[in-house]
Enzyme design. Structure first.
Site, short mmCIF file in Angstrom:
data_model
loop_
_atom_site.label_atom_id
_atom_site.label_comp_id
_atom_site.label_asym_id
_atom_site.label_seq_id
_atom_site.Cartn_x
_atom_site.Cartn_y
_atom_site.Cartn_z
N ASP A 67 41.29 45.54 46.92
CA ASP A 67 40.70 45.24 45.61
C ASP A 67 39.19 45.10 45.73
O ASP A 67 38.65 44.96 46.82
CB ASP A 67 41.34 44.01 44.96
CG ASP A 67 41.58 42.86 45.93
OD1 ASP A 67 40.93 42.83 46.99
OD2 ASP A 67 42.41 42.00 45.61
N ASN A 136 48.04 32.13 40.91
CA ASN A 136 48.84 32.47 39.72
C ASN A 136 49.88 33.53 40.04
O ASN A 136 50.43 34.16 39.16
CB ASN A 136 47.92 32.98 38.60
CG ASN A 136 47.14 34.22 39.02
OD1 ASN A 136 47.20 34.66 40.17
ND2 ASN A 136 46.38 34.78 38.09
N HIS A 138 49.30 36.35 41.74
CA HIS A 138 48.82 37.73 41.82
C HIS A 138 48.93 38.26 43.24
O HIS A 138 48.91 37.50 44.21
CB HIS A 138 47.40 37.89 41.26
CG HIS A 138 46.29 37.29 42.07
ND1 HIS A 138 45.11 36.84 41.50
CD2 HIS A 138 46.13 37.07 43.40
CE1 HIS A 138 44.31 36.39 42.45
NE2 HIS A 138 44.90 36.52 43.61
N GLU A 143 47.01 40.85 38.21
CA GLU A 143 47.11 39.58 37.52
C GLU A 143 48.33 39.57 36.60
O GLU A 143 48.76 40.62 36.10
CB GLU A 143 45.86 39.38 36.64
CG GLU A 143 44.56 39.33 37.42
CD GLU A 143 44.30 37.96 38.05
OE1 GLU A 143 45.12 37.52 38.86
OE2 GLU A 143 43.28 37.36 37.72
C1 F6R Z 1 41.96 39.31 48.11
C2 F6R Z 1 43.14 39.37 47.26
C3 F6R Z 1 43.75 38.15 46.65
C4 F6R Z 1 43.94 37.01 47.63
C5 F6R Z 1 44.60 35.81 46.96
C6 F6R Z 1 44.69 34.63 47.92
O1 F6R Z 1 41.59 40.62 48.52
O2 F6R Z 1 43.61 40.41 47.04
O3 F6R Z 1 44.99 38.52 46.11
O4 F6R Z 1 44.75 37.46 48.70
O5 F6R Z 1 43.87 35.44 45.84
O6 F6R Z 1 43.39 34.26 48.30
P1 F6R Z 1 43.15 33.17 49.43
O7 F6R Z 1 43.72 33.75 50.68
O8 F6R Z 1 41.65 33.01 49.53
O9 F6R Z 1 43.86 31.95 49.02
#
Ligand code: F6R
Length: 249
Positions: A67, A136, A138, A143
């Site tokens: 992403d 959430n 995702h 999302e």
């Molecule tokens: C980042 C991504 C997000 C994170 C998720 C958890 O490239 O795709 O989906 O993996 O938000 O983030 P952390 O690991 O910082 O809690």
């Protein structure tokens, strides 16, 4: 879906590195899609150490960006590509030519997303998706609501994600409101999905991911239907219900 519960974050990171190392041993030209965020940082450090010790060969890997924020160049300090370069690509000596990017600064972002999906298809799909779990539910920036067959696309971040990403960049004002994300369709079709989950704060969303209803309102719940998923969690994030505990090591 396999749930592996590790004692703490360092053992979680080593267990995840073992999964990646095993894949590289049997398939040195594997196609990986890799998350940024905080959770996989320990995994990437472990892999970098193994690379330094000559235990893994990354020269034939093909990497797909998971992403990116919309509107950022790759050298913006908040660019997820830049983050990936610093924590994963450079330490593992993976060149830009081995990477399929999601360019946040594309003139036509929707066309860039379609080109990315074509590249994934031409590569035969992902062998391994290394994912973190959003607060959430995702995956990538898919999302809620996101259906299981969504393509790679431009998406508006939810207030919850903007809030959670603020910790990366020093405030919500610094978080772009839109992003490009690899779609659920190719992620769920990965030959192996490795979901890493750490910390108390993820406990409830992990329980819902593993055992709640499968719904577009919690995109990670679609993992219940994916072909091969390994969830590695530390004890802090471990759901406490008996069904999940069955997988503890
Ligand atoms: C980042 C991504 C997000 C994170 C998720 C958890 O490239 O795709 O989906 O993996 O938000 O983030 P952390 O690991 O910082 O809690």
């Amino acid at each position: 879906m396999d749930l592996v519960v590790e004692r703490d974050y360092p053992t979680l990171s080593r267990a995840a590195a073992d999964v990646v190392t095993d894949l590289l041993t049997v398939k040195p030209d594997a196609r990986l899609v890799v998350a940024t965020g905080e959770t996989p940082l320990g995994l990437y450090r472990n892999l970098a150490d193994r690379k330094t010790r000559g235990e893994i060969d990354t020269s034939r890997l093909r990497i797909f960006q998971l992403d990116e924020y919309l509107g950022l160049t790759s050298d913006d300090s908040r660019s997820l590509y830049r983050w990936m370069r610093e924590v994963f690509l450079e330490p593992l000596a993976i060149g830009d030519h081995q990477v399929t990017r999601l360019p946040g600064d594309a003139a036509n972002p929707s066309e860039a997303c379609r080109a990315y999906d074509r590249a994934v298809e031409q590569a035969g799909g992902y062998d391994l998706a290394i994912l973190g779990l959003g607060p959430n539910g995702h995956l990538g920036f898919n999302e809620p609501p996101s259906d299981a067959d969504t393509p790679t696309r431009v998406i508006t971040l939810t207030p919850e994600t903007v809030h959670s990403n603020a910790r990366y960049w020093g405030g919500e004002d610094r978080v772009p409101r839109q992003a490009l994300t690899a779609g659920m369709k190719h992620l769920l079709a990965a030959r192996h999905i490795l979901l890493l989950v750490s910390g108390q704060g993820k406990k409830e969303i992990l329980a819902r991911t593993l055992e709640g209803p499968v719904t577009r309102e919690l995109p990670a719940s679609f993992l219940q239907r994916a072909q091969r998923v390994t969830v590695i969690s530390d004890r802090d994030a471990m759901p406490t219900s008996p069904a999940s505990l069955a997988g503890e090591v």
